[in-house]
Design a protein around this motif. Sequence first.
Motif, mmCIF file in Angstrom:
data_model
loop_
_atom_site.group_PDB
_atom_site.id
_atom_site.type_symbol
_atom_site.label_atom_id
_atom_site.label_comp_id
_atom_site.label_asym_id
_atom_site.label_seq_id
_atom_site.Cartn_x
_atom_site.Cartn_y
_atom_site.Cartn_z
ATOM 1 N N VAL A 375 7.105 -55.638 -15.821
ATOM 2 C CA VAL A 375 6.959 -55.475 -17.265
ATOM 3 C C VAL A 375 7.114 -54.002 -17.598
ATOM 4 C CG1 VAL A 375 5.471 -57.500 -17.498
ATOM 5 C CG2 VAL A 375 4.452 -55.248 -17.038
ATOM 6 N N GLU A 376 7.371 -53.736 -18.845
ATOM 7 C CA GLU A 376 7.556 -52.364 -19.272
ATOM 8 C C GLU A 376 6.250 -51.596 -19.156
ATOM 9 O OE1 GLU A 376 9.134 -49.869 -23.202
ATOM 10 O OE2 GLU A 376 9.285 -52.069 -23.117
ATOM 11 N N ALA A 377 6.352 -50.356 -18.708
ATOM 12 C CA ALA A 377 5.165 -49.519 -18.532
ATOM 13 C C ALA A 377 5.177 -48.378 -19.525
ATOM 14 C CB ALA A 377 5.127 -48.969 -17.109
ATOM 15 N N SER A 378 4.001 -47.895 -19.854
ATOM 16 C CA SER A 378 3.863 -46.749 -20.751
ATOM 17 C C SER A 378 2.631 -45.961 -20.333
ATOM 18 C CB SER A 378 3.735 -47.214 -22.213
ATOM 19 O OG SER A 378 2.576 -48.025 -22.363
ATOM 20 N N GLY A 379 2.675 -44.683 -20.616
ATOM 21 C CA GLY A 379 1.533 -43.847 -20.254
ATOM 22 C C GLY A 379 1.891 -42.925 -19.084
ATOM 23 N N THR A 380 0.996 -42.002 -18.775
ATOM 24 C CA THR A 380 1.201 -41.054 -17.679
ATOM 25 C C THR A 380 0.599 -41.581 -16.387
ATOM 26 O OG1 THR A 380 -0.855 -39.892 -18.241
ATOM 27 C CG2 THR A 380 1.188 -39.102 -19.271
ATOM 28 N N ILE A 397 5.563 -37.743 -13.370
ATOM 29 C CA ILE A 397 6.431 -38.819 -12.868
ATOM 30 C C ILE A 397 6.630 -39.843 -13.994
ATOM 31 C CG2 ILE A 397 6.616 -40.714 -11.202
ATOM 32 C CD1 ILE A 397 5.021 -39.038 -9.258
ATOM 33 N N TYR A 398 7.877 -40.248 -14.178
ATOM 34 C CA TYR A 398 8.188 -41.245 -15.192
ATOM 35 C C TYR A 398 8.366 -42.613 -14.538
ATOM 36 C CZ TYR A 398 10.832 -43.968 -18.609
ATOM 37 O OH TYR A 398 11.262 -44.963 -19.450
ATOM 38 N N VAL A 399 7.657 -43.609 -15.046
ATOM 39 C CA VAL A 399 7.767 -44.987 -14.550
ATOM 40 C C VAL A 399 8.068 -45.872 -15.753
ATOM 41 C CG1 VAL A 399 6.619 -46.896 -13.358
ATOM 42 C CG2 VAL A 399 6.108 -44.517 -12.712
ATOM 43 N N SER A 400 9.220 -46.566 -15.713
ATOM 44 C CA SER A 400 9.637 -47.380 -16.869
ATOM 45 C C SER A 400 9.130 -48.810 -16.792
ATOM 46 C CB SER A 400 11.160 -47.385 -16.983
ATOM 47 O OG SER A 400 11.740 -47.979 -15.823
ATOM 48 N N ALA A 401 8.925 -49.319 -15.555
ATOM 49 C CA ALA A 401 8.494 -50.715 -15.423
ATOM 50 C C ALA A 401 7.662 -50.863 -14.162
ATOM 51 C CB ALA A 401 9.706 -51.648 -15.369
ATOM 52 N N ILE A 402 6.663 -51.735 -14.218
ATOM 53 C CA ILE A 402 5.805 -51.985 -13.058
ATOM 54 C C ILE A 402 5.561 -53.483 -12.910
ATOM 55 C CG2 ILE A 402 4.634 -49.739 -13.163
ATOM 56 C CD1 ILE A 402 2.317 -51.145 -14.575
ATOM 57 N N TYR A 403 5.125 -53.856 -11.714
ATOM 58 C CA TYR A 403 4.748 -55.237 -11.431
ATOM 59 C C TYR A 403 3.248 -55.391 -11.633
ATOM 60 C CZ TYR A 403 9.330 -55.794 -9.212
ATOM 61 O OH TYR A 403 10.688 -55.861 -8.971
ATOM 62 N N PRO A 404 2.798 -56.603 -11.879
ATOM 63 C CA PRO A 404 1.347 -56.815 -12.010
ATOM 64 C C PRO A 404 0.641 -56.522 -10.692
ATOM 65 C CG PRO A 404 2.531 -58.913 -11.971
ATOM 66 C CD PRO A 404 3.567 -57.831 -12.083
ATOM 67 N N ALA A 413 -3.868 -45.324 -7.882
ATOM 68 C CA ALA A 413 -3.037 -44.609 -8.849
ATOM 69 C C ALA A 413 -2.666 -45.571 -9.970
ATOM 70 C CB ALA A 413 -1.784 -44.042 -8.192
ATOM 71 N N SER A 414 -2.556 -45.042 -11.192
ATOM 72 C CA SER A 414 -2.303 -45.899 -12.355
ATOM 73 C C SER A 414 -1.228 -45.297 -13.240
ATOM 74 C CB SER A 414 -3.593 -46.083 -13.179
ATOM 75 O OG SER A 414 -4.643 -46.587 -12.378
ATOM 76 N N VAL A 415 -0.577 -46.192 -13.999
ATOM 77 C CA VAL A 415 0.328 -45.775 -15.078
ATOM 78 C C VAL A 415 -0.342 -46.223 -16.372
ATOM 79 C CG1 VAL A 415 2.598 -45.989 -16.120
ATOM 80 C CG2 VAL A 415 2.352 -46.030 -13.633
ATOM 81 N N GLY A 416 -0.878 -45.237 -17.096
ATOM 82 C CA GLY A 416 -1.681 -45.608 -18.253
ATOM 83 C C GLY A 416 -2.934 -46.326 -17.775
ATOM 84 N N ASP A 417 -3.098 -47.575 -18.211
ATOM 85 C CA ASP A 417 -4.250 -48.384 -17.785
ATOM 86 C C ASP A 417 -3.872 -49.412 -16.740
ATOM 87 O OD1 ASP A 417 -5.883 -47.030 -19.579
ATOM 88 O OD2 ASP A 417 -5.384 -48.424 -21.228
ATOM 89 N N GLU A 418 -2.620 -49.434 -16.321
ATOM 90 C CA GLU A 418 -2.155 -50.436 -15.384
ATOM 91 C C GLU A 418 -2.070 -49.863 -13.966
ATOM 92 O OE1 GLU A 418 -1.726 -53.546 -16.162
ATOM 93 O OE2 GLU A 418 -2.233 -53.099 -18.268
#
Length: 581
Positions: A375-380, A397-404, A413-418
């Motif tokens: 899914v699309e990711a947002s945040g640092t 680091i830029y991450v555009s999409a992550i898996y659950p 480590a997290s991207v935003g809250d994910e």
Amino acid sequence: MGFSQIIFSWTAIIPVIVLLYYFFRKKYTDQTVSSTLFWSEIMQETRVSPYLKHLQKNALLYLQLLALLLLVLALMNPYVKKSTIVGAQTIFIVDTSATMLAGKDSSTFDTHKQEMLTLMEELNGRPVTLITTGAAPKAVLQQETNMNDIEKAIKDLQVSYETAEMTKALDVAQAFVGDTPTSIYVFTDTLDKKQLPMDKDSVKWLVRGAAKDLTNIAITRFAATTDGQVTMALVQLHNDTTAEQKVTLAIQNAEGEELVAEHVVVPPNEAVTKTFKDLPLAKSMTAIIDANDDYAVDNQQTVLLQTTTSKIVVDQGMHQLIQKGFQSVSSGVKIVPSLQVADNQDATVITNQTALLEKMEKPLVLFGRDDAEKVEASGTVSAKSDALFAFSELKDIYVSAIYPGFSDYETIASVGDEPFIQRSPKGDIVVLADIADTDWPLHPSFPLFLWSTEQQLTESVGSLGIFTPNEQRAVALAQGDWSVYSQEDEFISSITQGMLIAPKQPGIYMVRSNNEEKQFIVQLQAQERVIEQGTSYTLGDISDNGKEEVSMASFVPWLIVIVLILLVAEWEVQRRRGFTN
């Protein structure tokens, strides 16, 4: 040997005059004897020991002649040529490797230190540069003229146990030479003449080596493996001598208990390998030999059974950047087709096949997932304090999409809250993103993260591995205050910014932070387990106006002392005979 005042040789006539006086002196006096009854007895005693009687009768003459001859020699000032330091400056290159501890009555290192202290008497104000060997040669003194500082620096020298790497030390010495006439003393055990740079005429090389009759029997290899129930050990011994050697080989556990002992005969200049099976389990093992040789440092070697490593297998379906990244941080990387990855149960696997999390016995690294949609990711990106990020800060680091993520895994480590990177209870490391969906490979933290991952999964979590003396190495440790301790719980040093500097002496050490502890071993390098025949020689020459500088050691002080002793002896002879006679 020579005489600097040969003109005084005419004084040799003085003892000749004394001798002539004794020749022409009255040899007897008229004496009236009342009886000759004891004449035959006295003559018999004289014939039995004529030389002793002659010596007793003429002792004063001989003492006087000897004293006069010595005085004549003293006037002529006899001397012997003595080796001296030449040139405008002096450089001492001191080998501090472990093999310098070899020796009979005293080690080669101590012998060389004493020689350096003796050479100080010949400096005559010349500046001294003192260089020690090692992976990074160090100039302990630079153009020093203060005798007290020079003496203190020499006395404070210690063996570093590092391999000498003499070429580096010679290069450092060359930087101090320039065009100045220089005497360079190399204090080592053995040095090939071909290693010396002979491109300058202003340098005199004086190599001082070890003794040529040193003997050594060494443990050149020691390894131990376990299947979880018993342990097998392999020990290789090498005899550097020309005679057969009988030694006692013993293996001890971490508590010092002897697990096995055996008498071993090692042929001259050969190696013998011994294998021991069905040994009890132990955290560490130490092989010790009881050998009558001149180098004791290599008679012991230790291994940690936890420091076994495994190969790395990368799924062929992984991105090329991941494949190349792991190949750059480890030499034991194998690229395997996706269908064959599950067959490598003894390896550390890098894949995106989620099903292998349950199938593989060892922890693996999962990049992405093949059982879920991203899914699309947002945040640092943010990270917790973890050993994986000791050298790889996840910044910008830029991450555009992550898996659950996995619900029962720890998120480190997290991207935003994910969740971005997770660790399973078994130790699996999961990166919940495809490399193509990030710019992480463009950052220096990416290869450092791969290296930290390889360190954590291919080595036991309780060990940092094997180090050489004084080796500096980055280690993957969680953030915190880590310190190095000896087996006796003595503080050695602190670990700064993840850089561990190994102690100099071989043995087992611990790094400790709060309640967490990891072990590591310091071992001698292979070349420090071999004793070569010592070499001493001199190359090059320094001249001053075509004449070499010469130092003369005069015998006059010793002659004066002997003359004084002879005068005392003459006085005693005269006293026994009576001064009135």
